[in-house]
Design an enzyme around this catalytic site. Sequence first.
Site, mmCIF file in Angstrom:
data_model
loop_
_atom_site.group_PDB
_atom_site.id
_atom_site.type_symbol
_atom_site.label_atom_id
_atom_site.label_comp_id
_atom_site.label_asym_id
_atom_site.label_seq_id
_atom_site.Cartn_x
_atom_site.Cartn_y
_atom_site.Cartn_z
ATOM 1 N N HIS A 80 -2.523 -2.036 -9.770
ATOM 2 C CA HIS A 80 -3.505 -1.380 -8.909
ATOM 3 C C HIS A 80 -4.798 -2.178 -8.916
ATOM 4 O O HIS A 80 -5.169 -2.745 -9.936
ATOM 5 C CB HIS A 80 -3.785 0.052 -9.404
ATOM 6 N N ASP A 119 2.773 5.449 -6.726
ATOM 7 C CA ASP A 119 4.029 5.307 -5.970
ATOM 8 C C ASP A 119 5.263 5.155 -6.846
ATOM 9 O O ASP A 119 6.385 5.189 -6.341
ATOM 10 C CB ASP A 119 3.922 4.087 -5.043
ATOM 11 N N HIS A 171 0.860 -1.195 0.000
ATOM 12 C CA HIS A 171 0.000 0.000 0.000
ATOM 13 C C HIS A 171 0.888 1.234 0.000
ATOM 14 O O HIS A 171 1.690 1.414 -0.913
ATOM 15 C CB HIS A 171 -0.939 -0.074 1.202
#
Length: 443
Positions: free
Chosen positions: A321, A377, A282
């Site tokens: 994702h 990210d 995460h």
Amino acid sequence: MSTDTASTGAASTKDGADPSLTVRDNRTGTEYDVPVTDGTVRASDLAKIRIDDEPGIAVYDPGFVNTASCRSAITYIDGDKGILEYRGYPIEQLAEKSNYLEVAYLLVHGELPTHQQYDTWEHQVTFHTFVHENVKSFMEGFRYDAHPMGMLLASVGALSTFYPESRNISDANIRQMQIVRLIAKMPTLGAWAFRHAQGKPYVYPDNDLGYAANFLSMLFKMSEQRFEADERLIKALEVLFILHADHEQNCSTNAVRSVGSSQVDPYSATSAGIAALFGPLHGGANEAVLKMLRRIGSLDKVPEFIDGVKNGNERLMGFGHRVYKNFDPRATIIKKACDDVFEVTGVNPLLKIAVELEKVALEDEYFVTRKLYPNVDFYSGLIYEALRFPPEMFTVLFAIPRTSGWLAQWLELTEDSEQKIARPKQIYTGKRDLDYVPFADRG
Ligand code: SDX
């Protein structure tokens, strides 16, 4: 004889069709009409499908891959089209035209603020940036090498003991006051966790600075009278904060809602969100991306790493994702923000490896068939490193802005009459009806 459209692709809705399913229980021959609302069926309607006094049908969905837990008006995502909107406003427009505090107001209150509302909000947040001196002493108790996320997780939870009135979550004014305090104090706690790791004195908030500028001051100010951050870096941090503010029912938001459903105070619920975000799958992915790029080390090692991913020995951190099965709009914006930051700091040498990884992956069938694209990210860590943050701080930089999203979702939960304490079912796979065995008879 039913036609399994799942194997032949999606069926299309017939004009004027009744929005329901007819479910035939082949065990009894009974048929049930199950209403379809907003693309979902209620699990409680499925529970009516039962045999005698056995429990009714429940839904088994590890990781809630295909389960809606709430109704929400905060964030809209279309994973196939790469759409992300906060309260209906496209993320691209907010990143370009707004600032983080205004976006935090939008998420919490549901509308863009008037000028007066914004000034009041900014004043409230600015004048709640300080924390009780005992929190400082509490943070000084951590080991020199304590991970900043562990410090943040503990310190936010500890804040609940400084504001005992926060447990009265039924009072709207008390809810709003804690939301302001948490949004205001997260940068202070995040910066102090950073300074602790550096062995430097903690820097107090400078209430003459804006939200992002004040955060940079508490991070990097030394003996100068006032820390003057480059405006381009302040803007880049504002954009990154906006992009990280909310993302509907992600893992950490689900944690905040689940813990919050017990009617605990918002500091404890936020602390649960920080804990979930800490995980490498995460929010911890941005830290893991930099470590991955450093481990690859050079362009010529990229093919070998990609082979490792395809063999299941590696995971391409910052890729993939649960919702975005096309590009993550935030990654597109962050990649552009890289250029602005590198104009000030110089290009991060790991950027070349990241760009090559993205290029190779997007042309490789393994990633294309699994619809794996760069997520939020993948590039953010490169900016954070260029801003002189160590990888351990990257997820703190995610938690700070996500606090407004967590709290908007928590507030929505407290005001949703449909919601109740989270308590899912299970499929029991263990043994039953055993007799106790004394030590002497145990193998
Ligand atoms: C965030 O939910 C949110 O909105 C989160 C977030 C937010 O703003 O709150 O967007 C922030 O958490 C972004 C994600 C950051 N995490 C990472 O970058 C870690 C690497 N990515 C993954 O581990 C993964 O893609 C997840 C966790 C993000 C999503 O996992 P899913 O949806 O459970 O998908 P999966 O693990 O079932 O993967 C499906 C397939 C599998 O292959 P097969 O078993 O079918 O052969 O894709 C593969 C996986 O092995 N796969 C990857 C991969 N991600 C998925 N293979 C290699 N590298 C990857 N990164």
